[in-house]
Design a protein around this motif. Structure first.
Motif, mmCIF file in Angstrom:
data_model
loop_
_atom_site.group_PDB
_atom_site.id
_atom_site.type_symbol
_atom_site.label_atom_id
_atom_site.label_comp_id
_atom_site.label_asym_id
_atom_site.label_seq_id
_atom_site.Cartn_x
_atom_site.Cartn_y
_atom_site.Cartn_z
ATOM 1 N N SER A 237 3.429 5.771 -5.670
ATOM 2 C CA SER A 237 3.296 5.751 -7.117
ATOM 3 C C SER A 237 2.088 6.608 -7.554
ATOM 4 O O SER A 237 2.169 7.348 -8.532
ATOM 5 C CB SER A 237 3.248 4.293 -7.584
ATOM 6 O OG SER A 237 2.211 4.070 -8.452
ATOM 7 N N THR A 238 0.980 6.546 -6.794
ATOM 8 C CA THR A 238 -0.189 7.389 -7.117
ATOM 9 C C THR A 238 0.195 8.866 -7.057
ATOM 10 O O THR A 238 -0.291 9.683 -7.827
ATOM 11 C CB THR A 238 -1.318 7.166 -6.079
ATOM 12 O OG1 THR A 238 -1.407 5.789 -5.808
ATOM 13 C CG2 THR A 238 -2.645 7.707 -6.540
ATOM 14 N N TRP A 239 1.048 9.193 -6.122
ATOM 15 C CA TRP A 239 1.469 10.593 -5.963
ATOM 16 C C TRP A 239 2.602 10.975 -6.936
ATOM 17 O O TRP A 239 3.071 12.104 -6.932
ATOM 18 C CB TRP A 239 1.956 10.846 -4.525
ATOM 19 C CG TRP A 239 0.853 10.835 -3.498
ATOM 20 C CD1 TRP A 239 -0.485 10.928 -3.735
ATOM 21 C CD2 TRP A 239 1.015 10.742 -2.078
ATOM 22 N NE1 TRP A 239 -1.173 10.883 -2.548
ATOM 23 C CE2 TRP A 239 -0.283 10.782 -1.510
ATOM 24 C CE3 TRP A 239 2.100 10.636 -1.224
ATOM 25 C CZ2 TRP A 239 -0.508 10.718 -0.141
ATOM 26 C CZ3 TRP A 239 1.883 10.579 0.148
ATOM 27 C CH2 TRP A 239 0.580 10.616 0.683
ATOM 28 N N ASP B 284 0.846 -1.216 0.000
ATOM 29 C CA ASP B 284 0.000 0.000 0.000
ATOM 30 C C ASP B 284 0.876 1.259 0.000
ATOM 31 O O ASP B 284 0.550 2.249 -0.660
ATOM 32 C CB ASP B 284 -0.884 0.066 1.258
ATOM 33 C CG ASP B 284 -1.930 -1.024 1.307
ATOM 34 O OD1 ASP B 284 -2.282 -1.555 0.242
ATOM 35 O OD2 ASP B 284 -2.383 -1.347 2.422
ATOM 36 N N ALA C 96 2.257 1.724 -3.380
ATOM 37 C CA ALA C 96 1.193 2.172 -4.289
ATOM 38 C C ALA C 96 0.873 3.652 -4.056
ATOM 39 O O ALA C 96 0.649 4.408 -5.011
ATOM 40 C CB ALA C 96 -0.053 1.320 -4.087
ATOM 41 N N LEU C 97 0.891 4.061 -2.784
ATOM 42 C CA LEU C 97 0.594 5.458 -2.450
ATOM 43 C C LEU C 97 1.627 6.384 -3.097
ATOM 44 O O LEU C 97 1.291 7.388 -3.722
ATOM 45 C CB LEU C 97 0.612 5.621 -0.921
ATOM 46 C CG LEU C 97 0.108 6.925 -0.352
ATOM 47 C CD1 LEU C 97 -1.384 7.088 -0.615
ATOM 48 C CD2 LEU C 97 0.378 6.990 1.158
#
Ligand code: SAH
Ligand code: SF4
Length: 351
Positions: free
Chosen positions: A21-23, A15, A18-19
């Motif tokens: 990468s989302t940012w 997670d 992923a966080l």
């Protein structure tokens, strides 16, 4: 309404990656953040000084680090037990205990504020149910104990037992997610052999643990070997009667190949006689089992007295000699700081 901030303690390592990468940030920052959380055991976002400012700003605006402030911290006179009363964001209090028996450092962690199961001798049961803990609130307790050990220059945290306040299988999903986080080998690294989950006997939860083959040790709080005696101590036995519970335990051991620890709180004159020892021996005969005998910790709301040392010894002899069942007697260490589950919270409330 502003959206709730995500608690970093509720995120798995995946997670966190992923966080980032989302940012649009490099996964390197995710790895550094994970290190800060579970290797350096920092207690604030502000301490993550090696993260670039743009990452820290984003973390500060969209996440929180759910460190639980200590309301009270008590050491037992024998030095084996330290008990923390921790404050949740909604001001409710939960207990986390650091134990040093058997040469290993263990954190005893809560999974709920209060408990709905109502066992008559249990301080948490006596206070009733407030709410489930979130995965982050469960992980935060483990991080708290690991941090306390680190600060004192002590040993690393080796084990956790889910034997604090609450019934873990009544809060199944949050508990399993928290365990996934603390198990991570690049974090707290508390693997299968280091985790013991204790349940009052929530049958659907036991079957689900078996189905999912969750990597942990299971302890079942038995306390009595007949339905009538058990229901008098453990009201949850009315929902999940003893024969149904034993069927679930058999299924669990068959599916997972693991033995179960059966917990037996010894109460003088209630469940500590020679007949009781034979009854539990007959009930568990042939099962992969170990019995853990725990002399009752007296609580305000229950008049029973702890089973005597001689009864515990006789109990053990019968289980071993007649039924080949291994057993242990848990020392009542830390009794001067009310180290039975839920007792510190009651004391703090009362005064
Ligand atoms: N809800 C779960 C886990 C928390 S209680 C369960 O009941 O198993 C952890 C253990 O402490 C249980 O075996 C419980 O029966 C025992 N316990 C609770 N109150 C106690 C007391 N006053 N004295 C001794 N053991 C107690
Ligand atoms: Fe809940 Fe366990 Fe206490 Fe029973 S013994 S009331 S299940 S915490």
């Amino acid at each position: 309404m502003t959206p709730a901030l995500r608690d970093l303690f509720s995120l798995t390592r995946e997670d966190v990656t992923a966080l980032m990468s989302t940012w649009g940030f490099s996964p390197v920052h995710g790895a550094r953040l994970w290190n800060y959380l579970y290797w350096e055991l920092v207690d604030s976002l502000g301490a993550m000084t090696e993260l670039p400012l743009k990452v820290r700003r984003r973390l500060e605006s969209e996440t929180t680090l759910g460190v639980l402030p200590t309301a009270l911290e008590t050491d037992s006179r024998d030095g084996f037990t330290r008990k923390f009363l921790l404050t949740l964001p909604d001001a409710r209090r939960i207990e986390t205990v650091l134990m040093r028996f058997t040469g290993r450092v263990t954190a005893c962690v809560s999974t709920q504020a209060g408990c709905a199961m109502g066992c008559v001798f249990c301080a948490t049961g006596q206070m009733g149910f407030s709410r489930h803990l979130t995965p982050g609130e469960i992980v935060a307790q483990v991080a708290h104990v690991a941090r306390a050990l680190r600060r004192a220059g002590e040993l690393r945290l080796r084990n956790i037992v889910l034997m604090g306040m609450g019934e873990p299988l009544h809060n199944y999903d949050a508990t399993m997610r928290a365990l996934e986080i603390v198990r991570d080998p690049s974090g707290l690294s508390l693997g299968a052999d280091r985790i013991t989950l204790s349940t009052v006997g929530v049958v659907p939860g036991i079957l689900r643990l078996a189905e999912e083959n969750q990597p942990l040790h299971l302890a079942v709080s038995l306390h009595a070997a007949t339905q009538a005696e058990r229901a008098a101590l453990v009201p949850a036995a009315r929902a999940w009667p003893l024969d149904t519970l034993m069927d679930a335990c058999r299924t669990y051991s068959q599916r997972t190949g693991r033995r179960i620890f059966y917990e037996w709180t010894l109460i003088e004159g209630k469940n500590d006689s020679v007949e009781h020892a034979h009854a539990v021996g007959a009930l568990l005969r042939g099962l992969p089992a170990q019995v853990n005998l725990i002399p009752l910790n007296p609580t305000e709301g229950y008049t029973g007295a702890p089973g005597r040392t001689e009864s515990a010894k006789a109990f053990q002899r019968i289980l071993g000699d007649h039924y080949e069942l291994p057993s242990t007697v848990r020392q009542r260490r830390g009794i001067d700081i009310a180290a039975g589950c839920g007792q510190l919270a009651v004391m703090a409330r009362n005064g």
